[in-house]
Design a protein around this motif. Structure first.
Motif, PDB file in Angstrom:
ATOM      1  N   THR A  15     -18.780  19.760  -9.941  1.00 54.49           N
ATOM      2  CA  THR A  15     -19.432  20.458 -11.052  1.00 54.49           C
ATOM      3  C   THR A  15     -20.048  21.747 -10.526  1.00 54.49           C
ATOM      4  O   THR A  15     -20.726  21.751  -9.488  1.00 54.49           O
ATOM      5  N   GLY A  21     -16.867  29.541 -15.769  1.00 54.13           N
ATOM      6  CA  GLY A  21     -16.279  28.714 -16.814  1.00 54.13           C
ATOM      7  C   GLY A  21     -14.868  29.166 -17.178  1.00 54.13           C
ATOM      8  O   GLY A  21     -14.395  30.223 -16.767  1.00 54.13           O
ATOM      9  N   ILE A  50     -10.448  18.109 -16.868  1.00 50.23           N
ATOM     10  CA  ILE A  50     -11.171  19.383 -16.739  1.00 50.23           C
ATOM     11  C   ILE A  50     -12.009  19.608 -17.988  1.00 50.23           C
ATOM     12  O   ILE A  50     -11.492  19.584 -19.108  1.00 50.23           O
ATOM     13  N   HIS A  51     -13.299  19.821 -17.784  1.00 46.78           N
ATOM     14  CA  HIS A  51     -14.213  20.166 -18.883  1.00 46.78           C
ATOM     15  C   HIS A  51     -14.925  21.459 -18.496  1.00 46.78           C
ATOM     16  O   HIS A  51     -15.526  21.545 -17.426  1.00 46.78           O
ATOM     17  N   SER A  52     -14.842  22.447 -19.386  1.00 53.89           N
ATOM     18  CA  SER A  52     -15.420  23.745 -19.037  1.00 53.89           C
ATOM     19  C   SER A  52     -15.751  24.532 -20.300  1.00 53.89           C
ATOM     20  O   SER A  52     -15.108  24.362 -21.350  1.00 53.89           O
ATOM     21  N   GLU A  53     -16.746  25.388 -20.168  1.00 47.57           N
ATOM     22  CA  GLU A  53     -17.098  26.345 -21.222  1.00 47.57           C
ATOM     23  C   GLU A  53     -17.349  27.690 -20.565  1.00 47.57           C
ATOM     24  O   GLU A  53     -17.994  27.765 -19.516  1.00 47.57           O
ATOM     25  N   ILE A  79      -6.974  25.861 -20.035  1.00 42.89           N
ATOM     26  CA  ILE A  79      -7.158  24.623 -19.274  1.00 42.89           C
ATOM     27  C   ILE A  79      -5.847  23.860 -19.099  1.00 42.89           C
ATOM     28  O   ILE A  79      -5.556  23.336 -18.022  1.00 42.89           O
ATOM     29  N   GLN A  81     -10.892  27.217 -23.239  1.00 42.87           N
ATOM     30  CA  GLN A  81     -10.013  26.080 -23.527  1.00 42.87           C
ATOM     31  C   GLN A  81      -8.541  26.483 -23.595  1.00 42.87           C
ATOM     32  O   GLN A  81      -7.648  25.661 -23.339  1.00 42.87           O
ATOM     33  N   SER A 110     -18.051  24.546 -14.974  1.00 44.81           N
ATOM     34  CA  SER A 110     -16.913  23.650 -15.140  1.00 44.81           C
ATOM     35  C   SER A 110     -17.144  22.348 -14.374  1.00 44.81           C
ATOM     36  O   SER A 110     -17.907  22.297 -13.412  1.00 44.81           O
TER      37      SER A 110
END
Length: 426
Positions: A357, A362, A409-412, A368, A365, A417
Protein backbone atom coordinates in the motif's frame (compact mmCIF):
# COMPACT_ATOMS: atom_id res chain seq x y z
CA UNK A 1 -26.42 -79.19 -48.56
CA UNK A 2 -28.12 -76.95 -51.10
CA UNK A 3 -30.82 -74.80 -49.37
CA UNK A 4 -33.31 -75.71 -52.08
CA UNK A 5 -32.84 -79.41 -51.34
CA UNK A 6 -33.33 -78.70 -47.63
CA UNK A 7 -36.73 -77.24 -48.52
CA UNK A 8 -37.97 -79.65 -51.22
CA UNK A 9 -36.82 -83.00 -49.80
CA UNK A 10 -38.91 -82.72 -46.57
CA UNK A 11 -41.83 -81.36 -48.60
CA UNK A 12 -41.72 -84.30 -51.00
CA UNK A 13 -41.44 -86.76 -48.13
CA UNK A 14 -44.52 -85.22 -46.46
CA UNK A 15 -46.39 -85.40 -49.79
CA UNK A 16 -45.45 -89.09 -50.24
CA UNK A 17 -46.53 -89.81 -46.66
CA UNK A 18 -49.87 -88.09 -47.29
CA UNK A 19 -50.39 -90.08 -50.49
CA UNK A 20 -49.41 -93.27 -48.66
CA UNK A 21 -52.02 -92.68 -45.94
CA UNK A 22 -54.67 -91.90 -48.57
CA UNK A 23 -53.76 -95.04 -50.52
CA UNK A 24 -53.93 -97.13 -47.34
CA UNK A 25 -57.41 -95.78 -46.55
CA UNK A 26 -58.45 -96.42 -50.17
CA UNK A 27 -57.34 -100.05 -50.05
CA UNK A 28 -58.96 -100.68 -46.68
CA UNK A 29 -62.22 -98.70 -46.91
CA UNK A 30 -62.75 -97.85 -50.55
CA UNK A 31 -62.35 -94.88 -52.85
CA UNK A 32 -64.54 -92.47 -50.87
CA UNK A 33 -62.69 -93.10 -47.64
CA UNK A 34 -59.33 -92.70 -49.36
CA UNK A 35 -60.32 -89.39 -50.95
CA UNK A 36 -61.80 -88.16 -47.66
CA UNK A 37 -58.58 -88.93 -45.79
CA UNK A 38 -56.55 -87.21 -48.51
CA UNK A 39 -58.76 -84.08 -48.35
CA UNK A 40 -58.61 -83.97 -44.54
CA UNK A 41 -54.84 -84.35 -44.51
CA UNK A 42 -54.51 -81.66 -47.16
CA UNK A 43 -56.77 -79.28 -45.19
CA UNK A 44 -54.69 -79.97 -42.07
CA UNK A 45 -51.51 -79.11 -43.94
CA UNK A 46 -53.06 -75.91 -45.31
CA UNK A 47 -54.31 -74.84 -41.87
CA UNK A 48 -50.89 -75.61 -40.38
CA UNK A 49 -49.14 -73.50 -43.01
CA UNK A 50 -51.65 -70.68 -42.51
CA UNK A 51 -51.00 -70.87 -38.75
CA UNK A 52 -47.25 -70.49 -39.32
CA UNK A 53 -47.88 -67.60 -41.73
CA UNK A 54 -50.04 -65.91 -39.09
CA UNK A 55 -47.29 -66.34 -36.47
CA UNK A 56 -44.72 -64.95 -38.91
CA UNK A 57 -46.98 -61.96 -39.65
CA UNK A 58 -47.42 -61.27 -35.94
CA UNK A 59 -43.65 -61.43 -35.44
CA UNK A 60 -43.03 -59.03 -38.35
CA UNK A 61 -45.38 -56.55 -36.66
CA UNK A 62 -43.29 -56.71 -33.47
CA UNK A 63 -39.61 -57.34 -34.23
CA UNK A 64 -38.25 -59.27 -31.30
CA UNK A 65 -35.94 -62.22 -31.73
CA UNK A 66 -37.14 -63.75 -28.45
CA UNK A 67 -40.73 -63.96 -29.79
CA UNK A 68 -39.82 -65.77 -33.02
CA UNK A 69 -42.03 -68.93 -33.15
CA UNK A 70 -40.79 -72.47 -33.57
CA UNK A 71 -41.64 -74.26 -36.78
CA UNK A 72 -42.09 -77.70 -38.19
CA UNK A 73 -40.72 -79.07 -41.41
CA UNK A 74 -39.49 -76.37 -43.82
CA UNK A 75 -40.64 -73.72 -41.35
CA UNK A 76 -37.93 -74.84 -38.93
CA UNK A 77 -35.25 -73.75 -41.39
CA UNK A 78 -37.12 -70.54 -42.28
CA UNK A 79 -37.53 -69.48 -38.65
CA UNK A 80 -33.94 -70.48 -37.84
CA UNK A 81 -32.58 -68.30 -40.64
CA UNK A 82 -34.85 -65.43 -39.67
CA UNK A 83 -33.63 -65.76 -36.06
CA UNK A 84 -29.99 -65.57 -37.15
CA UNK A 85 -30.71 -62.58 -39.40
CA UNK A 86 -32.56 -60.82 -36.60
CA UNK A 87 -29.76 -61.45 -34.11
CA UNK A 88 -27.19 -60.13 -36.61
CA UNK A 89 -29.38 -57.09 -37.20
CA UNK A 90 -29.72 -56.43 -33.45
CA UNK A 91 -25.95 -56.76 -33.04
CA UNK A 92 -25.36 -54.33 -35.93
CA UNK A 93 -27.87 -51.86 -34.49
CA UNK A 94 -26.19 -52.04 -31.08
CA UNK A 95 -22.78 -51.37 -32.64
CA UNK A 96 -24.21 -48.54 -34.74
CA UNK A 97 -25.85 -47.01 -31.67
CA UNK A 98 -22.57 -47.22 -29.75
CA UNK A 99 -20.60 -45.62 -32.59
CA UNK A 100 -23.26 -42.91 -32.96
CA UNK A 101 -23.03 -42.15 -29.23
CA UNK A 102 -19.24 -41.96 -29.49
CA UNK A 103 -19.51 -39.70 -32.54
CA UNK A 104 -21.90 -37.33 -30.77
CA UNK A 105 -19.68 -37.28 -27.70
CA UNK A 106 -16.65 -36.50 -29.86
CA UNK A 107 -18.56 -33.75 -31.67
CA UNK A 108 -19.66 -32.28 -28.34
CA UNK A 109 -16.04 -32.17 -27.13
CA UNK A 110 -14.65 -30.58 -30.29
CA UNK A 111 -13.43 -27.00 -29.79
CA UNK A 112 -14.49 -26.21 -33.36
CA UNK A 113 -18.12 -25.72 -34.32
CA UNK A 114 -19.78 -28.22 -36.67
CA UNK A 115 -23.22 -27.71 -38.20
CA UNK A 116 -24.90 -29.98 -40.77
CA UNK A 117 -27.22 -28.35 -43.32
CA UNK A 118 -29.22 -29.71 -46.22
CA UNK A 119 -28.83 -28.50 -49.80
CA UNK A 120 -31.11 -25.49 -49.18
CA UNK A 121 -29.26 -24.48 -45.99
CA UNK A 122 -31.78 -25.71 -43.44
CA UNK A 123 -30.12 -26.62 -40.15
CA UNK A 124 -30.23 -30.33 -39.33
CA UNK A 125 -27.75 -30.61 -36.46
CA UNK A 126 -24.97 -28.67 -34.72
CA UNK A 127 -22.64 -29.22 -31.78
CA UNK A 128 -22.38 -26.95 -28.69
CA UNK A 129 -19.32 -25.13 -30.09
CA UNK A 130 -21.31 -24.08 -33.17
CA UNK A 131 -24.12 -22.92 -30.88
CA UNK A 132 -21.66 -20.70 -28.98
CA UNK A 133 -19.92 -19.38 -32.08
CA UNK A 134 -23.03 -18.59 -34.14
CA UNK A 135 -25.58 -17.94 -31.41
CA UNK A 136 -27.67 -21.00 -32.32
CA UNK A 137 -29.86 -23.28 -30.23
CA UNK A 138 -30.39 -26.69 -31.81
CA UNK A 139 -33.71 -27.39 -30.10
CA UNK A 140 -35.09 -24.04 -31.25
CA UNK A 141 -33.41 -23.53 -34.61
CA UNK A 142 -33.46 -27.02 -36.13
CA UNK A 143 -35.18 -26.93 -39.51
CA UNK A 144 -34.61 -23.20 -40.02
CA UNK A 145 -32.49 -21.62 -42.75
CA UNK A 146 -28.99 -20.80 -41.51
CA UNK A 147 -28.88 -17.49 -43.41
CA UNK A 148 -31.90 -16.40 -41.34
CA UNK A 149 -30.14 -17.38 -38.13
CA UNK A 150 -26.72 -15.83 -38.89
CA UNK A 151 -27.58 -12.47 -40.36
CA UNK A 152 -24.15 -11.13 -41.19
CA UNK A 153 -23.58 -9.54 -44.64
CA UNK A 154 -20.19 -11.20 -45.18
CA UNK A 155 -21.57 -14.60 -44.23
CA UNK A 156 -24.57 -14.23 -46.53
CA UNK A 157 -22.30 -13.14 -49.42
CA UNK A 158 -20.09 -16.16 -48.76
CA UNK A 159 -23.13 -18.44 -48.94
CA UNK A 160 -24.61 -16.79 -52.05
CA UNK A 161 -21.35 -16.75 -54.04
CA UNK A 162 -20.66 -20.38 -53.20
CA UNK A 163 -16.87 -20.01 -53.33
CA UNK A 164 -16.06 -22.42 -50.56
CA UNK A 165 -12.45 -23.14 -51.54
CA UNK A 166 -11.20 -20.46 -49.13
CA UNK A 167 -12.47 -19.98 -45.56
CA UNK A 168 -14.21 -16.80 -44.48
CA UNK A 169 -12.88 -14.71 -41.59
CA UNK A 170 -15.81 -13.24 -39.72
CA UNK A 171 -16.18 -10.90 -36.75
CA UNK A 172 -19.30 -12.09 -34.93
CA UNK A 173 -20.51 -11.79 -31.34
CA UNK A 174 -17.25 -10.10 -30.27
CA UNK A 175 -15.28 -13.08 -31.56
CA UNK A 176 -13.08 -13.63 -34.59
CA UNK A 177 -14.31 -16.72 -36.42
CA UNK A 178 -12.90 -18.65 -39.37
CA UNK A 179 -15.86 -20.18 -41.22
CA UNK A 180 -15.82 -22.73 -44.04
CA UNK A 181 -18.51 -24.77 -45.78
CA UNK A 182 -17.66 -28.30 -46.93
CA UNK A 183 -19.99 -30.11 -49.39
CA UNK A 184 -21.08 -33.43 -47.91
CA UNK A 185 -22.90 -36.11 -49.91
CA UNK A 186 -25.31 -34.86 -52.57
CA UNK A 187 -27.80 -33.07 -50.37
CA UNK A 188 -25.76 -32.16 -47.30
CA UNK A 189 -23.25 -29.45 -46.36
CA UNK A 190 -21.05 -29.11 -43.28
CA UNK A 191 -20.45 -25.67 -41.77
CA UNK A 192 -17.22 -25.60 -39.73
CA UNK A 193 -16.35 -22.68 -37.43
CA UNK A 194 -13.05 -22.06 -35.66
CA UNK A 195 -12.66 -19.45 -32.92
CA UNK A 196 -9.45 -17.57 -33.74
CA UNK A 197 -9.98 -14.79 -31.17
CA UNK A 198 -7.25 -16.00 -28.84
CA UNK A 199 -4.81 -16.64 -31.69
CA UNK A 200 -5.43 -13.14 -33.05
CA UNK A 201 -4.93 -11.66 -29.57
CA UNK A 202 -1.66 -13.54 -29.11
CA UNK A 203 -0.45 -12.47 -32.53
CA UNK A 204 -1.32 -8.84 -31.74
CA UNK A 205 0.51 -9.13 -28.42
CA UNK A 206 3.54 -10.56 -30.22
CA UNK A 207 3.59 -7.66 -32.69
CA UNK A 208 3.15 -5.14 -29.89
CA UNK A 209 5.89 -6.80 -27.85
CA UNK A 210 8.37 -6.67 -30.73
CA UNK A 211 7.47 -3.05 -31.51
CA UNK A 212 7.68 -1.96 -27.87
CA UNK A 213 10.88 -3.87 -27.19
CA UNK A 214 12.48 -2.36 -30.29
CA UNK A 215 11.42 1.11 -29.17
CA UNK A 216 12.65 0.60 -25.60
CA UNK A 217 16.02 -0.69 -26.77
CA UNK A 218 16.41 1.95 -29.44
CA UNK A 219 16.18 4.86 -26.98
CA UNK A 220 19.25 3.97 -24.85
CA UNK A 221 21.16 2.81 -27.91
CA UNK A 222 20.49 6.16 -29.59
CA UNK A 223 21.87 7.99 -26.55
CA UNK A 224 24.96 5.78 -26.35
CA UNK A 225 25.71 5.91 -30.08
CA UNK A 226 25.15 9.67 -30.15
CA UNK A 227 27.64 10.36 -27.35
CA UNK A 228 30.15 7.95 -28.89
CA UNK A 229 29.93 9.87 -32.18
CA UNK A 230 30.50 13.12 -30.29
CA UNK A 231 33.50 11.61 -28.52
CA UNK A 232 34.99 10.35 -31.80
CA UNK A 233 34.49 13.65 -33.66
CA UNK A 234 35.49 15.88 -30.73
CA UNK A 235 38.71 14.47 -29.24
CA UNK A 236 39.45 17.67 -27.31
CA UNK A 237 36.07 17.72 -25.51
CA UNK A 238 36.38 19.20 -22.02
CA UNK A 239 36.53 16.82 -19.08
CA UNK A 240 33.24 17.94 -17.48
CA UNK A 241 31.26 17.33 -20.67
CA UNK A 242 32.99 14.01 -21.24
CA UNK A 243 32.17 12.89 -17.68
CA UNK A 244 28.54 13.95 -18.12
CA UNK A 245 28.33 11.98 -21.38
CA UNK A 246 29.88 8.92 -19.75
CA UNK A 247 27.42 9.14 -16.86
CA UNK A 248 24.44 9.29 -19.24
CA UNK A 249 25.80 6.41 -21.33
CA UNK A 250 26.29 4.34 -18.19
CA UNK A 251 22.72 5.05 -17.06
CA UNK A 252 21.31 4.13 -20.47
CA UNK A 253 23.47 1.01 -20.59
CA UNK A 254 22.15 -0.07 -17.19
CA UNK A 255 18.62 0.66 -18.35
CA UNK A 256 19.12 -1.51 -21.42
CA UNK A 257 20.64 -4.23 -19.26
CA UNK A 258 17.64 -4.20 -16.91
CA UNK A 259 15.28 -4.34 -19.87
CA UNK A 260 17.05 -7.34 -21.40
CA UNK A 261 17.15 -9.11 -18.03
CA UNK A 262 13.41 -8.54 -17.55
CA UNK A 263 12.68 -9.78 -21.07
CA UNK A 264 14.71 -12.94 -20.43
CA UNK A 265 12.96 -13.44 -17.08
CA UNK A 266 9.54 -13.05 -18.68
CA UNK A 267 10.46 -15.45 -21.48
CA UNK A 268 11.69 -18.01 -18.96
CA UNK A 269 8.52 -17.75 -16.87
CA UNK A 270 6.36 -18.32 -19.96
CA UNK A 271 8.37 -21.31 -21.17
CA UNK A 272 6.89 -24.80 -20.74
CA UNK A 273 10.46 -26.08 -20.43
CA UNK A 274 10.90 -24.15 -17.18
CA UNK A 275 8.61 -25.90 -14.70
CA UNK A 276 8.08 -24.68 -11.17
CA UNK A 277 10.07 -26.63 -8.61
CA UNK A 278 8.13 -26.15 -5.36
CA UNK A 279 10.04 -25.79 -2.11
CA UNK A 280 9.22 -24.38 1.34
CA UNK A 281 9.56 -20.59 1.21
CA UNK A 282 10.44 -18.63 4.34
CA UNK A 283 8.23 -15.66 3.51
CA UNK A 284 9.53 -13.56 6.42
CA UNK A 285 13.10 -13.66 5.07
CA UNK A 286 11.85 -12.87 1.54
CA UNK A 287 9.88 -9.81 2.69
CA UNK A 288 12.76 -8.58 4.83
CA UNK A 289 15.00 -8.68 1.73
CA UNK A 290 12.35 -6.83 -0.27
CA UNK A 291 12.05 -4.25 2.52
CA UNK A 292 15.80 -3.57 2.46
CA UNK A 293 15.78 -3.19 -1.33
CA UNK A 294 12.83 -0.76 -1.17
CA UNK A 295 14.55 1.35 1.49
CA UNK A 296 17.75 1.39 -0.58
CA UNK A 297 15.78 2.52 -3.63
CA UNK A 298 14.00 5.18 -1.58
CA UNK A 299 17.23 6.58 -0.16
CA UNK A 300 15.42 7.62 3.02
CA UNK A 301 12.82 9.73 1.18
CA UNK A 302 9.85 7.53 2.17
CA UNK A 303 8.48 5.93 5.32
CA UNK A 304 8.63 2.22 4.45
CA UNK A 305 7.38 -0.39 6.93
CA UNK A 306 6.49 -4.07 6.93
CA UNK A 307 4.04 -6.21 8.89
CA UNK A 308 4.68 -9.98 8.71
CA UNK A 309 2.05 -12.19 10.34
CA UNK A 310 1.28 -14.89 7.78
CA UNK A 311 2.51 -18.46 7.32
CA UNK A 312 5.21 -19.81 5.06
CA UNK A 313 4.18 -21.12 1.62
CA UNK A 314 5.38 -23.61 -0.96
CA UNK A 315 6.80 -22.33 -4.24
CA UNK A 316 9.89 -20.68 -5.68
CA UNK A 317 11.58 -18.28 -3.28
CA UNK A 318 13.46 -16.47 -6.09
CA UNK A 319 10.32 -15.95 -8.17
CA UNK A 320 8.25 -14.73 -5.23
CA UNK A 321 11.08 -12.39 -4.17
CA UNK A 322 11.12 -11.00 -7.73
CA UNK A 323 7.34 -10.48 -7.76
CA UNK A 324 7.21 -8.87 -4.31
CA UNK A 325 10.22 -6.68 -5.12
CA UNK A 326 8.58 -5.43 -8.33
CA UNK A 327 5.45 -4.40 -6.44
CA UNK A 328 7.48 -2.69 -3.69
CA UNK A 329 9.79 -0.85 -6.13
CA UNK A 330 6.79 0.39 -8.14
CA UNK A 331 5.25 1.75 -4.95
CA UNK A 332 8.47 3.63 -4.13
CA UNK A 333 8.94 4.96 -7.66
CA UNK A 334 5.39 6.30 -7.95
CA UNK A 335 5.20 7.82 -4.48
CA UNK A 336 6.47 11.33 -3.97
CA UNK A 337 9.20 11.97 -1.36
CA UNK A 338 7.68 12.13 2.09
CA UNK A 339 5.07 9.52 1.28
CA UNK A 340 4.58 6.12 2.92
CA UNK A 341 4.80 2.54 1.65
CA UNK A 342 3.57 -0.40 3.73
CA UNK A 343 4.25 -4.10 3.06
CA UNK A 344 1.90 -6.61 4.73
CA UNK A 345 1.94 -10.40 4.90
CA UNK A 346 -1.06 -11.89 6.66
CA UNK A 347 -3.18 -15.03 6.78
CA UNK A 348 -6.78 -14.57 5.67
CA UNK A 349 -9.69 -17.07 5.69
CA UNK A 350 -9.42 -17.43 1.91
CA UNK A 351 -5.63 -17.85 2.01
CA UNK A 352 -2.35 -15.95 2.66
CA UNK A 353 -2.07 -12.43 1.20
CA UNK A 354 0.80 -10.08 0.46
CA UNK A 355 -0.13 -6.43 -0.06
CA UNK A 356 1.75 -3.25 -0.89
CA UNK A 357 0.00 0.00 0.00
CA UNK A 358 1.36 3.42 -0.95
CA UNK A 359 0.30 7.06 -0.76
CA UNK A 360 1.46 7.76 -4.30
CA UNK A 361 -0.10 9.28 -7.39
CA UNK A 362 -2.72 6.54 -7.82
CA UNK A 363 -4.11 5.03 -11.00
CA UNK A 364 -7.30 5.76 -12.90
CA UNK A 365 -9.71 2.83 -13.18
CA UNK A 366 -9.41 3.06 -16.97
CA UNK A 367 -5.85 1.71 -16.82
CA UNK A 368 -6.04 -0.93 -14.08
CA UNK A 369 -7.19 -3.80 -16.32
CA UNK A 370 -4.17 -3.34 -18.61
CA UNK A 371 -1.44 -2.78 -16.04
CA UNK A 372 -0.04 -6.32 -16.34
CA UNK A 373 0.40 -6.06 -20.11
CA UNK A 374 3.96 -5.88 -21.39
CA UNK A 375 5.27 -2.33 -21.75
CA UNK A 376 1.92 -0.80 -20.79
CA UNK A 377 2.45 2.51 -19.04
CA UNK A 378 -0.07 4.97 -17.64
CA UNK A 379 2.34 7.91 -18.05
CA UNK A 380 5.24 7.21 -20.41
CA UNK A 381 7.14 10.36 -19.49
CA UNK A 382 6.99 9.56 -15.79
CA UNK A 383 8.05 5.95 -16.48
CA UNK A 384 11.24 7.23 -18.07
CA UNK A 385 11.87 9.34 -14.98
CA UNK A 386 11.43 6.34 -12.67
CA UNK A 387 13.70 4.14 -14.86
CA UNK A 388 11.05 1.42 -15.19
CA UNK A 389 11.22 -1.20 -17.96
CA UNK A 390 7.45 -1.65 -18.38
CA UNK A 391 7.75 -5.40 -17.72
CA UNK A 392 7.60 -5.52 -13.91
CA UNK A 393 3.87 -6.20 -13.53
CA UNK A 394 3.92 -8.64 -16.45
CA UNK A 395 6.58 -10.61 -14.56
CA UNK A 396 4.45 -10.41 -11.40
CA UNK A 397 1.43 -11.79 -13.28
CA UNK A 398 3.33 -14.80 -14.65
CA UNK A 399 4.97 -15.58 -11.32
CA UNK A 400 1.55 -15.58 -9.65
CA UNK A 401 0.06 -17.78 -12.38
CA UNK A 402 2.80 -20.34 -11.72
CA UNK A 403 1.91 -20.24 -8.00
CA UNK A 404 -1.88 -20.35 -8.58
CA UNK A 405 -2.17 -16.91 -7.04
CA UNK A 406 -3.93 -13.79 -8.28
CA UNK A 407 -3.35 -10.03 -8.20
CA UNK A 408 -5.94 -7.50 -7.06
CA UNK A 409 -5.45 -3.75 -7.62
CA UNK A 410 -7.33 -0.97 -5.83
CA UNK A 411 -6.38 2.61 -6.57
CA UNK A 412 -7.68 6.16 -6.83
CA UNK A 413 -5.86 9.04 -8.54
CA UNK A 414 -4.11 11.17 -5.96
CA UNK A 415 -4.94 8.80 -3.08
CA UNK A 416 -2.48 5.97 -3.56
CA UNK A 417 -2.77 2.32 -4.49
CA UNK A 418 -2.94 -1.15 -2.93
CA UNK A 419 -1.62 -4.18 -4.82
CA UNK A 420 -2.70 -7.45 -3.17
CA UNK A 421 -1.35 -10.91 -4.00
CA UNK A 422 -3.83 -13.62 -2.97
CA UNK A 423 -2.55 -17.18 -2.58
CA UNK A 424 -4.89 -20.19 -2.47
CA UNK A 425 -5.69 -21.64 0.93
CA UNK A 426 -3.42 -24.54 1.86
Amino acid sequence: MNPRLLFWVPALLRLLMLLGLAGLAWSMAGVVAGLSVAVLLLLFQILLQLSYLQQLSNWLDDFNSAKLPDGWGAWTDVFSRLYRLRRDDERSQAELTEWLARFRQAMHLLPDGVAIMDDVLFLEWCNPAAERHLGLTLARDKGMRVTNLVRHPDFIDYIVLGRYEQPLTLSLRDRKLIVQIIPFENRRQILVTHDATESARIEEMRRDFIANASHELRTPLTVIVGFLEIASTTPDLDVASRQAHLKLMTEQGHRMQRLIEDMLTLSRLESVDYPLRPEPVAVKAVIEDVLEEARALSGGQHAISASIEGPDVVGSADELRSAFANLASNAVRYTAPGGAVQLRWRDMPEGPQFSVTDTGIGIDQLHIARLTERFYRVDKSRSRETQGTGLGLAIVKHVLLRHRASLSIHSEPGKGSTFTVMFPKR
